[in-house]
Design a protein around this motif. Sequence first.
Motif, short mmCIF file in Angstrom:
data_model
loop_
_atom_site.label_atom_id
_atom_site.label_comp_id
_atom_site.label_asym_id
_atom_site.label_seq_id
_atom_site.Cartn_x
_atom_site.Cartn_y
_atom_site.Cartn_z
N SER A 30 0.82 -1.21 0.00
CA SER A 30 0.00 0.00 0.00
C SER A 30 0.85 1.26 0.00
CB SER A 30 -0.94 -0.03 1.19
OG SER A 30 -0.24 -0.37 2.34
N THR B 240 -7.04 2.75 1.72
CA THR B 240 -7.98 1.74 2.18
C THR B 240 -7.30 0.39 2.39
OG1 THR B 240 -9.51 2.89 0.74
CG2 THR B 240 -10.31 0.94 1.79
N VAL C 28 -5.41 0.58 5.72
CA VAL C 28 -6.33 0.47 6.86
C VAL C 28 -6.81 -0.97 7.01
CG1 VAL C 28 -8.60 1.14 7.65
CG2 VAL C 28 -7.07 2.86 6.83
N LEU C 29 -7.18 -1.60 5.87
CA LEU C 29 -7.73 -2.96 5.93
C LEU C 29 -6.69 -3.97 6.39
CD1 LEU C 29 -10.01 -3.33 2.84
CD2 LEU C 29 -10.60 -3.65 5.19
N GLY D 277 -11.46 -1.23 11.24
CA GLY D 277 -10.87 -0.91 9.95
C GLY D 277 -11.79 -1.20 8.80
N GLN D 278 -12.56 -2.29 8.88
CA GLN D 278 -13.48 -2.60 7.79
C GLN D 278 -14.63 -1.61 7.74
OE1 GLN D 278 -14.58 -6.59 7.34
NE2 GLN D 278 -12.58 -7.40 7.90
N SER E 156 -13.24 1.43 6.19
CA SER E 156 -12.98 1.27 4.76
C SER E 156 -14.26 1.46 3.96
CB SER E 156 -12.37 -0.09 4.48
OG SER E 156 -13.35 -1.07 4.60
N ILE F 192 -14.59 5.16 3.63
CA ILE F 192 -13.63 5.71 2.66
C ILE F 192 -14.07 5.40 1.22
CG2 ILE F 192 -11.22 5.67 1.92
CD1 ILE F 192 -10.43 4.98 4.69
N ILE G 108 -15.22 -7.02 1.98
CA ILE G 108 -14.74 -5.75 1.43
C ILE G 108 -14.10 -5.98 0.07
CG2 ILE G 108 -13.33 -3.74 1.92
CD1 ILE G 108 -15.48 -3.92 3.82
N TYR H 243 -15.40 -4.26 -3.28
CA TYR H 243 -14.50 -3.46 -4.11
C TYR H 243 -14.79 -3.68 -5.58
CZ TYR H 243 -10.91 -0.82 -1.89
OH TYR H 243 -10.24 0.17 -1.26
#
Lengths: 88, 206
Positions: A4, A37, A40-41, A52-53, A56, A59, B52, B56
Amino acid sequence: MNLSLFLFLIGILGFILNRKNIILMIIAIEIMLLAVTLLVLISSYSFDDNVGQTFSIYIISIAGAESVIGLSILVAYYRLRGTISLRT
Amino acid sequence: MTTFFVNILALGTLFSSVFAITSKNPVISIIFVIATFVQAAGYLIFIGVNFIGISYIVIYVGAIAVLFLFVIMMINIKLTDILETGNQYTKNLPLALAIGSLFTYVIFTIIPFNLNNVPALSLISESLINLNSLILNSNLISKDFISIIVNAYYNLSLSDINITDFTQIETLGYSLYTYGAIFLIILSVILLLAMLATIIISRSNK
């Protein structure tokens, strides 16, 4: 975590190096938001935390609103000027 | 096996993002952005963040990339207008070098670079340790080593096993609707404002 950080660096470099292509600047902002993101994840998953989820999801929604407003400003600019070049 | 796929997806994410910011045609750039997001979603699914990762793909590829493509097709871009060549391109290069070196300096001052953070190198060191113990006491070719190989091939990932186990989504919804409810309301107001702003900006004023 290195993935990241390097992705964020690529986003910054894409934002700086393309000062004329405004579509590519919005794409670079999207890449930077993806990097944030991911950071954070990954860190919240490795700490076995759930916050964090949740963040996210916030975000991702803010990124969607930001890209929509940026693209509508782009269309209005094209309608006024007839071109999307930032530098005349 | 999971580590191998995670490495491949991380490398693919970096390379396709580099291709996305350096390509000349905006449509090709959007295609590489889609590839970046799909590979990042695959990375998230392989390390275990299932919901997630899938959302995405739904949000970015289904909504935002289609929006970008629609805007690019709607306005008439001449490629010679948005390309900067030679002198114009290298004018920004010192700024990029300065900001990139400052960013890496700050990040690696806060987080020192560690070889254990790179999965490919740690994979090589783990296989070396396995090989070393294999050579030193050779009666180790037995149930342990075979079970390691079998687990590496057949115990694919957590996302395959937990496909009907909804605990991650359950906890996500619990935290989203209890202490994060005020953020959810603010978020919905922000999305409503974004929709109103788009309508007002793109309205043709006669």
